[in-house]
Scaffold this motif. Structure first.
Motif, mmCIF file in Angstrom:
data_model
loop_
_atom_site.group_PDB
_atom_site.id
_atom_site.type_symbol
_atom_site.label_atom_id
_atom_site.label_comp_id
_atom_site.label_asym_id
_atom_site.label_seq_id
_atom_site.Cartn_x
_atom_site.Cartn_y
_atom_site.Cartn_z
ATOM 1 N N ALA A 1 1.061 -1.414 -0.112
ATOM 2 C CA ALA A 1 -0.199 0.176 -0.317
ATOM 3 C C ALA A 1 0.665 1.616 0.138
ATOM 4 O O ALA A 1 0.465 2.101 -0.976
ATOM 5 C CB ALA A 1 -1.009 -0.122 1.265
ATOM 6 N N GLU A 2 1.465 1.108 0.546
ATOM 7 C CA GLU A 2 2.921 2.699 0.879
ATOM 8 C C GLU A 2 3.412 2.456 -0.411
ATOM 9 O O GLU A 2 3.878 4.049 -1.140
ATOM 10 C CB GLU A 2 3.729 2.254 2.198
ATOM 11 C CG GLU A 2 3.669 1.992 4.025
ATOM 12 C CD GLU A 2 3.960 1.764 4.518
ATOM 13 O OE1 GLU A 2 3.553 2.326 5.256
ATOM 14 O OE2 GLU A 2 4.939 1.340 4.176
ATOM 15 N N PRO B 1 0.603 8.808 -7.016
ATOM 16 C CA PRO B 1 0.340 10.135 -5.897
ATOM 17 C C PRO B 1 -1.166 10.457 -6.446
ATOM 18 O O PRO B 1 -1.988 10.282 -4.860
ATOM 19 C CB PRO B 1 1.401 11.460 -5.600
ATOM 20 C CG PRO B 1 2.489 10.473 -6.965
ATOM 21 C CD PRO B 1 2.176 9.230 -7.642
ATOM 22 N N GLN B 2 -1.579 9.799 -7.556
ATOM 23 C CA GLN B 2 -2.884 10.961 -7.762
ATOM 24 C C GLN B 2 -4.149 9.582 -7.941
ATOM 25 O O GLN B 2 -5.022 9.728 -7.788
ATOM 26 C CB GLN B 2 -3.212 10.935 -9.357
ATOM 27 C CG GLN B 2 -1.795 12.227 -9.531
ATOM 28 C CD GLN B 2 -2.055 13.314 -8.673
ATOM 29 O OE1 GLN B 2 -2.683 13.734 -8.234
ATOM 30 N NE2 GLN B 2 -0.676 13.975 -8.052
ATOM 31 N N GLY B 3 -3.628 8.273 -7.242
ATOM 32 C CA GLY B 3 -4.469 6.510 -6.987
ATOM 33 C C GLY B 3 -4.279 6.155 -8.395
ATOM 34 O O GLY B 3 -3.519 6.412 -8.874
ATOM 35 N N HIS B 4 -4.916 5.331 -7.558
ATOM 36 C CA HIS B 4 -4.490 4.188 -9.083
ATOM 37 C C HIS B 4 -5.528 2.985 -9.003
ATOM 38 O O HIS B 4 -6.613 2.736 -8.033
ATOM 39 C CB HIS B 4 -2.895 2.930 -8.559
ATOM 40 C CG HIS B 4 -2.950 2.469 -6.996
ATOM 41 N ND1 HIS B 4 -3.724 1.313 -6.743
ATOM 42 C CD2 HIS B 4 -2.632 3.120 -5.821
ATOM 43 C CE1 HIS B 4 -4.157 1.039 -5.540
ATOM 44 N NE2 HIS B 4 -3.050 2.709 -4.959
ATOM 45 N N SER C 1 0.672 3.857 -3.038
ATOM 46 C CA SER C 1 0.860 5.823 -3.034
ATOM 47 C C SER C 1 2.348 6.075 -2.851
ATOM 48 O O SER C 1 1.796 8.054 -4.000
ATOM 49 C CB SER C 1 0.937 5.368 -1.056
ATOM 50 O OG SER C 1 -0.837 5.003 -0.852
ATOM 51 N N SER C 2 2.838 6.003 -3.067
ATOM 52 C CA SER C 2 4.394 6.526 -3.424
ATOM 53 C C SER C 2 4.325 6.467 -4.533
ATOM 54 O O SER C 2 4.666 7.661 -5.188
ATOM 55 C CB SER C 2 5.860 6.113 -2.557
ATOM 56 O OG SER C 2 6.910 6.983 -2.898
#
Length: 238
Positions: A4-5, A12-15, A8-9
Motif C-alpha cells: 500500500a505504501e 500519488p494521484q491514485g491507482h 501510494s508513493s
C-alpha cells in the motif's frame, strides 16, 4: 515498505491496483501514461492458479498493444510445494509466466521488477528475475535457494556453506548478495518518491540483460560474463 505504501508513493494521484488471494494486478498512471502492475503480495506461495492468472494478466497487456511498461512487485514465498501443484505441472506454469514477461518485454513493454519482501526459488525466478531489470527496497529478502536447501542438494554441511557464502555471493541468499551478483540492479530509497525512481529506471533501461556485467563489476560473479560469451561464440561456430 508495504505494498500500500509503495503504490501510494508510486501513484500519488491514485491507482486501480488490487490484491486478491495474494495476486497483484491493475494499473496506475506514471507521467500521465499507463504503468501496469502485476505481482505477489503477503509472502504468498505461487501455485498453478496464481502463475496462470499472472501470465494471463501480462498477456492481456501485450494484446492491448500500447507498449506500456510493466512493474512486477514481489513479496512471495517460494512456489507452492504441494503434490497437487506438482502433478498439475507447476514447473510449466511458472515457465509460462516467465515467458509471458519475456515476450512482453521483447514486444515493447519494458519490464521492471521490484522486490520489497521475501521471494525464493521458482517463484522468484519466474517473476522478479524474468524482468529486464530488478530493483529492490531495503529489507527485501530474495533467494534462489536457502542454505539448508543447498546443503540437502550438495550434501555439504550448512556450516561449510555459510563459510563459503562469506566470500562467494552466488552461494548466499539475501539482498546484499543479490546486488553483488548483479541480479538486483539497484536498491531504491524509500525516503524519496518512488514514482521518480521508477521513472528513471524505465528511462535508462539497458537494451539487453546486463546482469553478468554487473556481477563482474561488483565482484559477485567474476567469470560469468566471460564464460557466457565463450559459450555463445562456440554455439555460433566461432
Amino acid at each position: 515498505m508495504t505494498l500500500a505504501e509503495i503504490l501510494s508513493s508510486l501513484f500519488p494521484q491514485g491507482h486501480a491496483v488490487t490484491v486478491a488471494d495474494g495476486l497483484v494486478t491493475g494499473q496506475g498512471a506514471l507521467d500521465g501514461k499507463p504503468l501496469h502492475v502485476v505481482g505477489v503480495d503477503g509472502d504468498t506461495p505461487l501455485g498453478v492458479e496464481g502463475a496462470l492468472a499472472l501470465a494471463a494478466s501480462v498477456l492481456d497487456v501485450v494484446r492491448a498493444g500500447d507498449r506500456s511498461p510493466i512493474l512486477v512487485a514481489i513479496d512471495s514465498d517460494s512456489q507452492r510445494m504441494s503434490r497437487r501443484d506438482e502433478l498439475l505441472g507447476l514447473n510449466e506454469c511458472l515457465a509460462h509466466l516467465a515467458k509471458a514477461l519475456l515476450l512482453a518485454d521483447r514486444l515493447g513493454h519494458p519490464t521492471v521488477g521490484l522486490i520489497y519482501g521475501h521471494s525464493a526459488a521458482g517463484a522468484f525466478i519466474a517473476t522478479a528475475l524474468a524482468t529486464r531489470v530488478l530493483a529492490a527496497l531495503p529489507g527485501a529478502n530474495p533467494s534462489v535457494m536457502d542454505l539448508p536447501s543447498v546443503a540437502r542438494v550438495t550434501k555439504l554441511p550448512v556450516e561449510k556453506l555459510q563459510e563459503m557464502a562469506k566470500s562467494t555471493p552466488v552461494f548466499a541468499p539475501g539482498l546484499d548478495n543479490m546486488v553483488a551478483t548483479g541480479a538486483v540492479q539497484v536498491v531504491l530509497d524509500p525516503g524519496q518518491p518512488l514514482d521518480a525512481q521508477i521513472r528513471g529506471l524505465i528511462a535508462s533501461l539497458p537494451t539487453g540483460d546486463e546482469r553478468d556485467r554487473l556481477g563482474e563489476e561488483r565482484g559477485g560473479r567474476p567469470v560469468a560474463r566471460e564464460i557466457a560469451e565463450r559459450v555463445q561464440r562456440q554455439a555460433q561456430g566461432g
